[in-house]
Design a protein around this motif. Structure first.
Motif, PDB file in Angstrom:
ATOM      1  N   MET A   1     -31.640  -2.879  19.764  1.00  0.00           N
ATOM      2  CA  MET A   1     -31.158  -3.737  18.688  1.00  0.00           C
ATOM      3  C   MET A   1     -32.222  -3.839  17.582  1.00  0.00           C
ATOM      4  N   THR A   2     -31.750  -4.098  16.363  1.00  0.00           N
ATOM      5  CA  THR A   2     -32.652  -4.179  15.219  1.00  0.00           C
ATOM      6  C   THR A   2     -32.240  -5.340  14.326  1.00  0.00           C
ATOM      7  N   MET A   3     -33.215  -6.045  13.802  1.00  0.00           N
ATOM      8  CA  MET A   3     -32.961  -7.099  12.823  1.00  0.00           C
ATOM      9  C   MET A   3     -33.184  -6.512  11.434  1.00  0.00           C
ATOM     10  N   GLU A   4     -32.247  -6.755  10.517  1.00  0.00           N
ATOM     11  CA  GLU A   4     -32.366  -6.234   9.165  1.00  0.00           C
ATOM     12  C   GLU A   4     -32.228  -7.366   8.154  1.00  0.00           C
ATOM     13  N   PHE A   5     -33.147  -7.391   7.172  1.00  0.00           N
ATOM     14  CA  PHE A   5     -33.156  -8.431   6.156  1.00  0.00           C
ATOM     15  C   PHE A   5     -33.302  -7.790   4.777  1.00  0.00           C
ATOM     16  N   HIS A   6     -32.798  -8.486   3.761  1.00  0.00           N
ATOM     17  CA  HIS A   6     -32.914  -8.032   2.377  1.00  0.00           C
ATOM     18  C   HIS A   6     -33.423  -9.201   1.535  1.00  0.00           C
ATOM     19  N   MET A   7     -34.419  -8.923   0.700  1.00  0.00           N
ATOM     20  CA  MET A   7     -34.986  -9.964  -0.141  1.00  0.00           C
ATOM     21  C   MET A   7     -35.108  -9.488  -1.577  1.00  0.00           C
ATOM     22  N   GLN A   8     -34.761 -10.357  -2.511  1.00  0.00           N
ATOM     23  CA  GLN A   8     -34.904 -10.091  -3.941  1.00  0.00           C
ATOM     24  C   GLN A   8     -35.920 -11.086  -4.479  1.00  0.00           C
ATOM     25  N   LEU A   9     -37.069 -10.604  -4.922  1.00  0.00           N
ATOM     26  CA  LEU A   9     -38.159 -11.493  -5.325  1.00  0.00           C
ATOM     27  C   LEU A   9     -38.427 -11.372  -6.826  1.00  0.00           C
ATOM     28  N   SER A  10     -38.545 -12.511  -7.488  1.00  0.00           N
ATOM     29  CA  SER A  10     -38.887 -12.514  -8.916  1.00  0.00           C
ATOM     30  C   SER A  10     -40.281 -13.066  -9.158  1.00  0.00           C
ATOM     31  N   ASP A  11     -40.936 -13.531  -8.093  1.00  0.00           N
ATOM     32  CA  ASP A  11     -42.283 -14.109  -8.198  1.00  0.00           C
ATOM     33  C   ASP A  11     -42.975 -13.922  -6.856  1.00  0.00           C
ATOM     34  N   MET A  12     -44.292 -13.729  -6.866  1.00  0.00           N
ATOM     35  CA  MET A  12     -45.014 -13.476  -5.630  1.00  0.00           C
ATOM     36  C   MET A  12     -44.888 -14.612  -4.629  1.00  0.00           C
ATOM     37  N   HIS A  13     -44.713 -15.843  -5.115  1.00  0.00           N
ATOM     38  CA  HIS A  13     -44.609 -16.984  -4.214  1.00  0.00           C
ATOM     39  C   HIS A  13     -43.214 -17.142  -3.620  1.00  0.00           C
ATOM     40  N   ASP A  14     -42.252 -16.250  -3.995  1.00  0.00           N
ATOM     41  CA  ASP A  14     -40.900 -16.294  -3.422  1.00  0.00           C
ATOM     42  C   ASP A  14     -40.849 -15.702  -2.021  1.00  0.00           C
ATOM     43  N   TYR A  15     -41.820 -14.851  -1.689  1.00  0.00           N
ATOM     44  CA  TYR A  15     -41.754 -14.092  -0.438  1.00  0.00           C
ATOM     45  C   TYR A  15     -41.646 -15.004   0.779  1.00  0.00           C
ATOM     46  N   PHE A  16     -42.521 -15.983   0.881  1.00  0.00           N
ATOM     47  CA  PHE A  16     -42.569 -16.789   2.090  1.00  0.00           C
ATOM     48  C   PHE A  16     -41.281 -17.589   2.305  1.00  0.00           C
ATOM     49  N   PRO A  17     -40.775 -18.348   1.308  1.00  0.00           N
ATOM     50  CA  PRO A  17     -39.545 -19.105   1.564  1.00  0.00           C
ATOM     51  C   PRO A  17     -38.348 -18.227   1.908  1.00  0.00           C
ATOM     52  N   GLN A  18     -38.252 -17.038   1.320  1.00  0.00           N
ATOM     53  CA  GLN A  18     -37.133 -16.165   1.652  1.00  0.00           C
ATOM     54  C   GLN A  18     -37.285 -15.592   3.064  1.00  0.00           C
ATOM     55  N   PHE A  19     -38.506 -15.248   3.435  1.00  0.00           N
ATOM     56  CA  PHE A  19     -38.731 -14.759   4.789  1.00  0.00           C
ATOM     57  C   PHE A  19     -38.444 -15.869   5.795  1.00  0.00           C
ATOM     58  N   LEU A  20     -38.822 -17.073   5.461  1.00  0.00           N
ATOM     59  CA  LEU A  20     -38.573 -18.241   6.303  1.00  0.00           C
ATOM     60  C   LEU A  20     -37.073 -18.411   6.546  1.00  0.00           C
ATOM     61  N   ALA A  21     -36.282 -18.312   5.462  1.00  0.00           N
ATOM     62  CA  ALA A  21     -34.836 -18.476   5.572  1.00  0.00           C
ATOM     63  C   ALA A  21     -34.208 -17.354   6.386  1.00  0.00           C
ATOM     64  N   SER A  22     -34.656 -16.110   6.166  1.00  0.00           N
ATOM     65  CA  SER A  22     -34.065 -14.980   6.875  1.00  0.00           C
ATOM     66  C   SER A  22     -34.354 -15.036   8.372  1.00  0.00           C
ATOM     67  N   MET A  23     -35.510 -15.565   8.770  1.00  0.00           N
ATOM     68  CA  MET A  23     -35.866 -15.668  10.179  1.00  0.00           C
ATOM     69  C   MET A  23     -35.292 -16.906  10.839  1.00  0.00           C
ATOM     70  N   GLN A  24     -34.746 -17.842  10.039  1.00  0.00           N
ATOM     71  CA  GLN A  24     -34.297 -19.139  10.563  1.00  0.00           C
ATOM     72  C   GLN A  24     -35.428 -19.813  11.333  1.00  0.00           C
ATOM     73  N   ALA A  25     -36.597 -19.767  10.733  1.00  0.00           N
ATOM     74  CA  ALA A  25     -37.803 -20.259  11.395  1.00  0.00           C
ATOM     75  C   ALA A  25     -37.969 -21.760  11.191  1.00  0.00           C
ATOM     76  N   THR A  26     -38.735 -22.359  12.087  1.00  0.00           N
ATOM     77  CA  THR A  26     -39.127 -23.759  11.947  1.00  0.00           C
ATOM     78  C   THR A  26     -40.331 -23.832  11.017  1.00  0.00           C
ATOM     79  N   LEU A  27     -40.285 -24.775  10.072  1.00  0.00           N
ATOM     80  CA  LEU A  27     -41.351 -24.877   9.076  1.00  0.00           C
ATOM     81  C   LEU A  27     -42.262 -26.057   9.368  1.00  0.00           C
TER      82      LEU A  27
END
Length: 333
Positions: free
Chosen positions: A1-27
């Motif tokens: 099995m494989t997990m696949e995610f797609h992210m569209q970033l307009s600013d360097m600080h967007d990476y973490f919140p989008q990765f957080l949402a895609s992983m459904q992680a606890t913050l």
């Protein structure tokens, strides 16, 4: 099995919140420091983001995945990243180019308006330190004027590429100090930035000096597959390692091509690979099975604990006893 995610970033600080949402992680949010804890279906461990200042952040990953992770990132801006992989395996592709990062390797990433494809392997500990910044922030470290041409040439040289940099013991020590930092609060922020600044200086200065090791020979796909198989053989026999002659005969490849090709693919000699893998395995045994230093040393083929301590200090910048104290402290705070 494989997990696949797609992210569209307009600013360097967007990476973490989008990765957080895609992983459904606890913050865990501590103002300028955020930590994403992976849910069980993703894996164990997490990712920490330190927002040092506008235009600069440090991302520390310590994650063991349940399934291979694949994600596509579209970056609509310029991002300079000095990354260091302590362990794990990452494949990346961009603009018709590709790169495989295995084990300990430092990379300069400077991309602009690119779509980047990444894969990270499951079943192994993925540990990375990434210093992410805008080009403007990077240039701000050359305020005295004399160094600015070096910094500008560095950016020009690396635009559109993912390239390895020469990893020195000083850089390894800085990365180790950042990964296992035990400071908290404002002092941690200051400490982490100081270490990042030192890495920036060491990497940029390293590229301003000519070096005979930058040239690369072309390896055929068949040669790369053979050498990758040799590496797997090495990692399966750390306690009683084969000689280079034995590895050459087992793989059916010329000794000279094996040594040169191994260094080209993995950035180290076969001897260095054995030493690094032994130390990494010993670390894992001390962390997960609470083995003593002597037990861990013996389990990876060191008959003399003092030789193990010397190799450990050379690799990580501290003695095994100091490491275990810091690791225990970090887990309990």
């Amino acid at each position: 099995m494989t997990m696949e995610f797609h992210m569209q970033l307009s600013d360097m600080h967007d990476y973490f919140p989008q990765f957080l949402a895609s992983m459904q992680a606890t913050l865990r949010d501590r103002a300028w420091e955020q930590q994403a804890i992976a849910p069980p279906h993703i894996g164990t461990g997490g990712i920490t983001r330190l927002r040092i200042r506008p235009g600069m952040e440090i991302v520390i990953t310590d994650l063991q995945l349940e399934e291979d992770m694949k994600y596509t990132i579209r970056e609509n801006f310029q991002l300079l990243e000095l990354s260091y992989s302590l362990s794990g395996q990452t494949y990346c592709a961009w603009n018709g180019q590709e790169k495989q990062i295995v084990g300990k390797e430092g990379s300069v990433v400077f991309l602009e308006d690119e779509e980047v494809y990444l894969e990270r392997k499951a079943g192994m500990r993925n540990q990375h330190v990434e210093i992410r910044m805008s080009p403007e922030h990077f240039l701000s470290y050359s305020e005295n004027g004399e160094d600015r041409p070096v910094f500008e040439a560095f950016l020009q040289r690396h635009l559109g590429s993912v390239e390895p940099y020469d990893v020195t013991p000083a850089i390894q020590k800085c990365v180790h100090d950042m990964f296992f930092c035990t400071y908290q609060g404002p002092l941690k922020r200051l400490y982490m930035e100081s270490k990042a600044m030192k890495i920036i200086a060491l990497v940029s200065q390293g590229f301003s000096k000519p070096t005979a090791t930058r040239g690369r020979t072309h390896l055929r796909k068949q040669d790369m597959e053979i050498i990758a198989g040799v590496r797997e053989t090495i990692l399966r026999n750390l306690e009683n390692p084969y000689s280079i002659r034995q590895l050459s005969r087992l793989a059916g490849i010329n000794e000279c091509k094996l040594k040169q090709g191994f260094r080209e693919m993995y950035g180290m000699s076969i001897f260095e690979q054995v030493r690094q893998a032994r130390l990494e395995k010993a670390l894992a045994l001390m962390e997960t099975e609470q083995l003593t230093i002597g037990q861990a040393a013996a389990s990876v083929g060191y008959s003399n604990a003092s030789n193990f301590t010397t190799a450990f200090r050379k690799q990580y910048g501290c003695n095994p006893s100091e490491y275990t104290r810091r690791h225990f402290f970090a887990k309990t705070t």
